[in-house]
Scaffold this motif. Structure first.
Motif, PDB file in Angstrom:
ATOM      1  N   MET A 193       0.391  -1.457  -0.023  1.00 48.02           N
ATOM      2  CA  MET A 193      -0.076  -0.324  -0.065  1.00 48.02           C
ATOM      3  C   MET A 193       1.033   1.381  -0.010  1.00 48.02           C
ATOM      4  N   GLY A 194       0.675   1.926  -0.729  1.00 44.69           N
ATOM      5  CA  GLY A 194       0.687   3.200  -0.402  1.00 44.69           C
ATOM      6  C   GLY A 194       0.359   4.292   0.632  1.00 44.69           C
ATOM      7  N   LEU A 195       1.668   5.487   1.049  1.00 43.68           N
ATOM      8  CA  LEU A 195       1.108   6.449   1.544  1.00 43.68           C
ATOM      9  C   LEU A 195      -0.182   6.065   2.513  1.00 43.68           C
ATOM     10  N   LYS A 196      -0.666   7.235   0.940  1.00 41.86           N
ATOM     11  CA  LYS A 196      -2.087   7.762   0.851  1.00 41.86           C
ATOM     12  C   LYS A 196      -3.305   6.654   1.308  1.00 41.86           C
ATOM     13  N   GLU A 197      -2.989   5.535   0.658  1.00 42.63           N
ATOM     14  CA  GLU A 197      -3.694   4.558   1.696  1.00 42.63           C
ATOM     15  C   GLU A 197      -3.610   3.842   2.875  1.00 42.63           C
ATOM     16  N   ASP A 198      -2.388   4.391   3.370  1.00 48.77           N
ATOM     17  CA  ASP A 198      -1.932   3.926   5.148  1.00 48.77           C
ATOM     18  C   ASP A 198      -2.534   4.747   5.710  1.00 48.77           C
ATOM     19  N   PHE A 199      -2.642   5.935   4.637  1.00 39.27           N
ATOM     20  CA  PHE A 199      -3.168   7.137   6.190  1.00 39.27           C
ATOM     21  C   PHE A 199      -4.778   7.421   5.821  1.00 39.27           C
ATOM     22  N   ASP A 200      -5.470   6.767   4.805  1.00 36.94           N
ATOM     23  CA  ASP A 200      -6.990   6.502   5.160  1.00 36.94           C
ATOM     24  C   ASP A 200      -6.932   5.372   6.165  1.00 36.94           C
ATOM     25  N   ASP A 236       2.768  15.157   3.632  1.00 35.66           N
ATOM     26  CA  ASP A 236       3.370  13.542   3.232  1.00 35.66           C
ATOM     27  C   ASP A 236       3.643  13.477   4.057  1.00 35.66           C
ATOM     28  N   ASP A 237       4.508  14.519   5.078  1.00 36.46           N
ATOM     29  CA  ASP A 237       5.072  14.594   6.016  1.00 36.46           C
ATOM     30  C   ASP A 237       3.952  14.065   7.413  1.00 36.46           C
ATOM     31  N   ALA A 238       3.047  14.762   7.031  1.00 32.09           N
ATOM     32  CA  ALA A 238       1.990  14.940   7.983  1.00 32.09           C
ATOM     33  C   ALA A 238       1.491  13.705   8.066  1.00 32.09           C
ATOM     34  N   MET A 239       1.171  13.259   6.733  1.00 31.77           N
ATOM     35  CA  MET A 239       0.724  11.684   6.887  1.00 31.77           C
ATOM     36  C   MET A 239       1.136  10.662   7.424  1.00 31.77           C
ATOM     37  N   SER A 240       2.671  11.391   7.230  1.00 32.92           N
ATOM     38  CA  SER A 240       3.581   9.345   8.198  1.00 32.92           C
ATOM     39  C   SER A 240       3.757  10.079   9.047  1.00 32.92           C
ATOM     40  N   ASP A 241       3.537  10.689   9.975  1.00 31.25           N
ATOM     41  CA  ASP A 241       3.470  11.621  11.094  1.00 31.25           C
ATOM     42  C   ASP A 241       2.111  11.557  12.033  1.00 31.25           C
ATOM     43  N   TYR A 242       0.956  11.367  11.204  1.00 35.50           N
ATOM     44  CA  TYR A 242      -0.379  10.625  11.539  1.00 35.50           C
ATOM     45  C   TYR A 242      -0.454   9.208  11.749  1.00 35.50           C
ATOM     46  N   ILE A 243       0.535   8.362  10.959  1.00 34.72           N
ATOM     47  CA  ILE A 243       0.285   7.342  10.472  1.00 34.72           C
ATOM     48  C   ILE A 243       0.794   6.676  12.072  1.00 34.72           C
ATOM     49  N   ALA A 289      -2.612  16.648   7.168  1.00 34.38           N
ATOM     50  CA  ALA A 289      -2.422  15.288   6.007  1.00 34.38           C
ATOM     51  C   ALA A 289      -2.751  16.214   4.875  1.00 34.38           C
ATOM     52  N   THR A 290      -4.722  16.497   4.659  1.00 36.63           N
ATOM     53  CA  THR A 290      -5.984  16.203   3.886  1.00 36.63           C
ATOM     54  C   THR A 290      -5.865  17.781   3.078  1.00 36.63           C
ATOM     55  N   VAL A 291      -5.742  18.975   4.026  1.00 38.91           N
ATOM     56  CA  VAL A 291      -6.128  20.728   3.845  1.00 38.91           C
ATOM     57  C   VAL A 291      -4.470  21.268   3.207  1.00 38.91           C
ATOM     58  N   ALA A 293      -3.922  23.779  17.056  1.00 37.01           N
ATOM     59  CA  ALA A 293      -3.055  22.154  16.492  1.00 37.01           C
ATOM     60  C   ALA A 293      -2.732  21.817  15.327  1.00 37.01           C
ATOM     61  N   TRP A 294      -3.928  22.400  14.211  1.00 36.69           N
ATOM     62  CA  TRP A 294      -3.697  22.337  12.961  1.00 36.69           C
ATOM     63  C   TRP A 294      -2.293  23.460  12.315  1.00 36.69           C
ATOM     64  N   LYS A 295      -2.323  24.649  13.497  1.00 35.03           N
ATOM     65  CA  LYS A 295      -1.668  25.210  13.256  1.00 35.03           C
ATOM     66  C   LYS A 295      -0.586  25.168  13.560  1.00 35.03           C
ATOM     67  N   GLY A 296       0.291  24.557  14.736  1.00 35.08           N
ATOM     68  CA  GLY A 296       1.004  23.576  14.788  1.00 35.08           C
ATOM     69  C   GLY A 296       1.716  22.878  13.639  1.00 35.08           C
ATOM     70  N   ASN A 297       2.012  22.584  12.889  1.00 32.96           N
ATOM     71  CA  ASN A 297       1.697  21.426  11.900  1.00 32.96           C
ATOM     72  C   ASN A 297       2.472  22.615  10.745  1.00 32.96           C
ATOM     73  N   GLU A 298       1.881  23.396  10.617  1.00 33.20           N
ATOM     74  CA  GLU A 298       2.299  24.502   9.320  1.00 33.20           C
ATOM     75  C   GLU A 298       3.551  24.212   8.639  1.00 33.20           C
ATOM     76  N   GLY A 299       3.797  24.351   7.349  1.00 28.86           N
ATOM     77  CA  GLY A 299       5.220  24.543   6.622  1.00 28.86           C
ATOM     78  C   GLY A 299       5.392  22.888   6.818  1.00 28.86           C
ATOM     79  N   LYS A 300       4.678  21.502   7.527  1.00 29.45           N
ATOM     80  CA  LYS A 300       5.110  20.653   7.512  1.00 29.45           C
ATOM     81  C   LYS A 300       4.828  20.162   5.739  1.00 29.45           C
ATOM     82  N   SER A 301       4.793  19.321   5.667  1.00 27.86           N
ATOM     83  CA  SER A 301       4.712  18.450   4.073  1.00 27.86           C
ATOM     84  C   SER A 301       3.379  17.815   4.629  1.00 27.86           C
TER      85      SER A 301
END
Length: 89
Positions: A1-8, A68-75, A35-37, A58-66
């Motif tokens: 599975m790819g990153l997007k599928e793992d994230f979902d 893909d990085d946000a998806m990976s950190d979420y997982i 990751a989504t917006v 909480a969202w603003k705290g991740n500003e500037g993060k790509s």
């Protein structure tokens, strides 16, 4: 599975968490929104919306993060919480 599928997949799995602290939920929320917006695109809620302000912060705290990085950190965070709850990650 790819990153997007793992994230979902993990976005669905965290819905089954029996308990999680508000702090953990805010971390997940901020990463999910990044990751989504992408970067915050709304004004910070006002004084009479403390829940909205916490979520926005909480969202603003991740500003500037790509995204893909946000998806990976979420997982990673979702796996930690699922394992801590004794659920299959």
């Amino acid at each position: 599975m790819g990153l997007k599928e793992d994230f979902d997949l993990y976005a669905e799995k965290v819905k089954s968490l029996p308990t999680a602290t508000n702090e953990d939920l805010l971390i997940l929320y901020g990463l999910f929104k990044q990751a989504t917006v992408g970067n915050v695109n709304t004004d910070r809620p006002g004084l009479f919306d403390p829940k909205g302000k916490a979520k926005w912060d909480a969202w603003k705290g991740n500003e500037g993060k790509s995204q893909d990085d946000a998806m990976s950190d979420y997982i990673t965070k979702a796996k930690q919480l699922l394992e801590a709850a004794g659920l299959p990650a």
